[in-house]
Design a protein around this motif. Sequence first.
Motif, short mmCIF file in Angstrom:
data_model
loop_
_atom_site.label_atom_id
_atom_site.label_comp_id
_atom_site.label_asym_id
_atom_site.label_seq_id
_atom_site.Cartn_x
_atom_site.Cartn_y
_atom_site.Cartn_z
N GLU A 232 11.22 12.68 -15.79
CA GLU A 232 11.82 11.52 -15.56
C GLU A 232 11.15 10.20 -15.64
O GLU A 232 9.81 10.27 -15.34
N ALA A 233 11.76 9.38 -16.31
CA ALA A 233 11.02 8.12 -16.62
C ALA A 233 11.25 7.28 -15.41
O ALA A 233 11.98 7.27 -14.57
N PRO A 234 10.21 6.29 -14.97
CA PRO A 234 10.15 5.14 -14.02
C PRO A 234 11.54 4.33 -14.01
O PRO A 234 11.94 4.18 -15.12
N THR A 235 12.20 4.14 -13.14
CA THR A 235 13.44 3.21 -12.94
C THR A 235 13.35 2.52 -11.92
O THR A 235 12.78 2.50 -11.00
N TRP A 236 13.72 1.27 -12.33
CA TRP A 236 13.66 0.05 -11.10
C TRP A 236 14.91 0.27 -10.37
O TRP A 236 16.22 0.32 -10.84
N VAL A 237 14.94 0.36 -8.99
CA VAL A 237 16.11 0.30 -7.98
C VAL A 237 15.73 -0.46 -6.76
O VAL A 237 14.40 -0.88 -6.58
N PRO A 238 16.87 -1.18 -6.17
CA PRO A 238 16.51 -1.91 -4.87
C PRO A 238 15.70 -0.99 -3.93
O PRO A 238 16.29 0.15 -3.72
N PHE A 239 15.15 -1.32 -3.27
CA PHE A 239 14.38 -0.61 -2.19
C PHE A 239 15.19 -0.49 -1.14
O PHE A 239 15.80 -1.34 -0.63
N ASP A 240 15.43 0.89 -0.70
CA ASP A 240 16.29 1.36 0.34
C ASP A 240 15.51 2.27 1.15
O ASP A 240 15.22 3.40 0.80
N PRO A 241 14.98 1.73 2.78
CA PRO A 241 14.43 2.75 3.51
C PRO A 241 15.08 4.12 3.96
O PRO A 241 14.55 4.97 4.17
N GLU A 242 16.55 3.90 3.52
CA GLU A 242 17.33 5.22 3.92
C GLU A 242 16.93 6.35 2.66
O GLU A 242 17.34 7.41 3.02
N ARG A 243 16.77 5.66 1.41
CA ARG A 243 16.61 6.48 0.39
C ARG A 243 15.11 6.88 0.00
O ARG A 243 14.88 7.79 -0.86
N LEU A 244 14.17 5.97 0.20
CA LEU A 244 12.83 6.16 -0.13
C LEU A 244 11.88 6.04 1.05
O LEU A 244 11.91 4.78 1.72
N LEU A 245 11.63 7.01 1.52
CA LEU A 245 10.71 7.24 2.77
C LEU A 245 9.11 7.22 2.24
O LEU A 245 8.69 7.93 1.39
N LEU A 246 8.71 6.08 2.74
CA LEU A 246 7.31 5.83 2.29
C LEU A 246 6.16 6.94 2.77
O LEU A 246 6.44 6.98 3.96
N LEU A 247 5.59 7.25 2.24
CA LEU A 247 4.36 8.24 2.60
C LEU A 247 3.10 7.56 2.63
O LEU A 247 2.61 6.59 2.00
N PRO A 248 2.04 8.17 3.35
CA PRO A 248 0.71 7.74 3.32
C PRO A 248 0.10 7.81 2.14
O PRO A 248 0.15 8.82 1.38
N ALA A 249 -0.56 6.72 1.70
CA ALA A 249 -1.31 6.66 0.25
C ALA A 249 -2.54 7.39 0.60
O ALA A 249 -3.32 7.79 -0.63
N CYS A 250 -3.21 7.52 1.57
CA CYS A 250 -4.55 7.99 1.84
C CYS A 250 -4.75 8.25 3.36
O CYS A 250 -3.92 7.84 4.11
N GLY A 251 -5.75 8.82 3.52
CA GLY A 251 -6.20 9.12 5.09
C GLY A 251 -6.27 10.61 5.26
O GLY A 251 -6.00 11.48 4.36
N THR A 252 -6.32 10.93 6.55
CA THR A 252 -6.29 12.55 6.72
C THR A 252 -5.19 12.84 7.61
O THR A 252 -4.44 12.19 8.36
#
Length: 100
Positions: free
Chosen positions: A80-100
Amino acid sequence: MADRPHHDTRTRPTTGLPGPAGPAAGAGWQPPEHEVEPAYQPVQINRADGSWTVGRINGWWRPSVGERAWCRVRALGRGEAPTWVPFDPERLLLLPACGT
Protein backbone atom coordinates in the motif's frame (compact mmCIF):
# COMPACT_ATOMS: atom_id res chain seq x y z
CA MET A 1 -4.83 20.45 -4.70
CA ALA A 2 -3.40 22.00 -1.55
CA ASP A 3 -6.42 24.30 -1.39
CA ARG A 4 -8.92 21.43 -0.86
CA PRO A 5 -11.48 22.24 1.82
CA HIS A 6 -10.75 20.90 5.32
CA HIS A 7 -14.37 19.90 5.94
CA ASP A 8 -14.61 16.93 3.57
CA THR A 9 -16.35 14.03 5.38
CA ARG A 10 -15.66 11.16 2.98
CA THR A 11 -13.76 8.11 4.24
CA ARG A 12 -10.49 6.66 2.95
CA PRO A 13 -11.22 2.97 2.38
CA THR A 14 -7.71 2.33 1.03
CA THR A 15 -6.21 2.97 4.48
CA GLY A 16 -8.69 0.81 6.34
CA LEU A 17 -9.07 3.71 8.75
CA PRO A 18 -12.64 5.00 9.13
CA GLY A 19 -13.53 8.61 9.72
CA PRO A 20 -13.39 11.94 7.96
CA ALA A 21 -10.96 12.25 5.13
CA GLY A 22 -10.42 16.01 5.42
CA PRO A 23 -7.77 17.42 3.09
CA ALA A 24 -6.49 13.91 2.29
CA ALA A 25 -9.68 13.10 0.37
CA GLY A 26 -8.07 13.89 -2.98
CA ALA A 27 -5.98 11.13 -4.48
CA GLY A 28 -2.33 11.94 -3.95
CA TRP A 29 -3.09 14.94 -1.72
CA GLN A 30 -0.32 15.99 0.62
CA PRO A 31 0.41 19.05 2.72
CA PRO A 32 3.13 21.50 1.66
CA GLU A 33 6.45 19.66 2.10
CA HIS A 34 7.99 22.50 4.13
CA GLU A 35 5.24 21.98 6.75
CA VAL A 36 5.83 18.21 7.11
CA GLU A 37 7.88 16.95 10.04
CA PRO A 38 9.74 13.75 9.06
CA ALA A 39 9.22 10.80 11.40
CA TYR A 40 10.02 7.14 11.87
CA GLN A 41 7.29 5.83 14.14
CA PRO A 42 6.18 2.18 14.13
CA VAL A 43 2.46 1.74 14.73
CA GLN A 44 -0.24 -0.89 14.96
CA ILE A 45 -3.09 0.06 12.61
CA ASN A 46 -6.65 -0.84 13.60
CA ARG A 47 -8.34 -1.31 10.24
CA ALA A 48 -12.01 -0.60 9.50
CA ASP A 49 -12.73 -4.36 9.51
CA GLY A 50 -11.43 -4.65 13.10
CA SER A 51 -8.15 -6.36 12.17
CA TRP A 52 -4.75 -5.02 13.21
CA THR A 53 -1.64 -4.69 11.07
CA VAL A 54 1.83 -3.24 11.55
CA GLY A 55 2.63 0.05 9.86
CA ARG A 56 4.79 3.11 10.05
CA ILE A 57 4.22 6.84 10.36
CA ASN A 58 6.84 8.64 8.30
CA GLY A 59 5.55 12.21 8.49
CA TRP A 60 3.49 14.54 10.69
CA TRP A 61 1.55 17.63 9.67
CA ARG A 62 -0.16 19.99 12.07
CA PRO A 63 -2.51 22.32 10.13
CA SER A 64 -2.65 24.98 12.87
CA VAL A 65 -2.80 25.35 16.63
CA GLY A 66 -5.81 23.60 18.08
CA GLU A 67 -6.44 21.47 14.99
CA ARG A 68 -5.96 17.72 14.82
CA ALA A 69 -2.54 16.47 13.70
CA TRP A 70 -2.31 14.43 10.50
CA CYS A 71 0.17 11.66 9.79
CA ARG A 72 1.44 9.90 6.69
CA VAL A 73 0.99 6.20 7.47
CA ARG A 74 1.65 3.03 5.51
CA ALA A 75 0.81 -0.57 6.32
CA LEU A 76 3.93 -2.73 5.95
CA GLY A 77 4.06 -5.81 3.75
CA ARG A 78 0.87 -5.03 1.84
CA GLY A 79 2.17 -2.94 -1.01
CA GLU A 80 0.00 0.00 0.00
CA ALA A 81 1.10 3.55 -0.67
CA PRO A 82 1.49 5.94 2.28
CA THR A 83 -1.69 7.90 2.99
CA TRP A 84 -2.34 11.07 4.97
CA VAL A 85 -4.92 10.50 7.74
CA PRO A 86 -5.92 12.43 10.86
CA PHE A 87 -4.08 10.97 13.86
CA ASP A 88 -6.49 8.92 15.96
CA PRO A 89 -4.99 7.10 18.98
CA GLU A 90 -7.93 4.66 18.86
CA ARG A 91 -6.87 3.56 15.35
CA LEU A 92 -3.09 4.10 15.42
CA LEU A 93 -1.27 2.60 18.40
CA LEU A 94 2.21 4.10 18.66
CA LEU A 95 4.93 1.47 19.22
CA PRO A 96 8.47 2.01 20.56
CA ALA A 97 10.88 3.04 17.83
CA CYS A 98 13.92 1.72 19.70
CA GLY A 99 14.92 0.15 22.99
CA THR A 100 14.93 -3.26 24.53
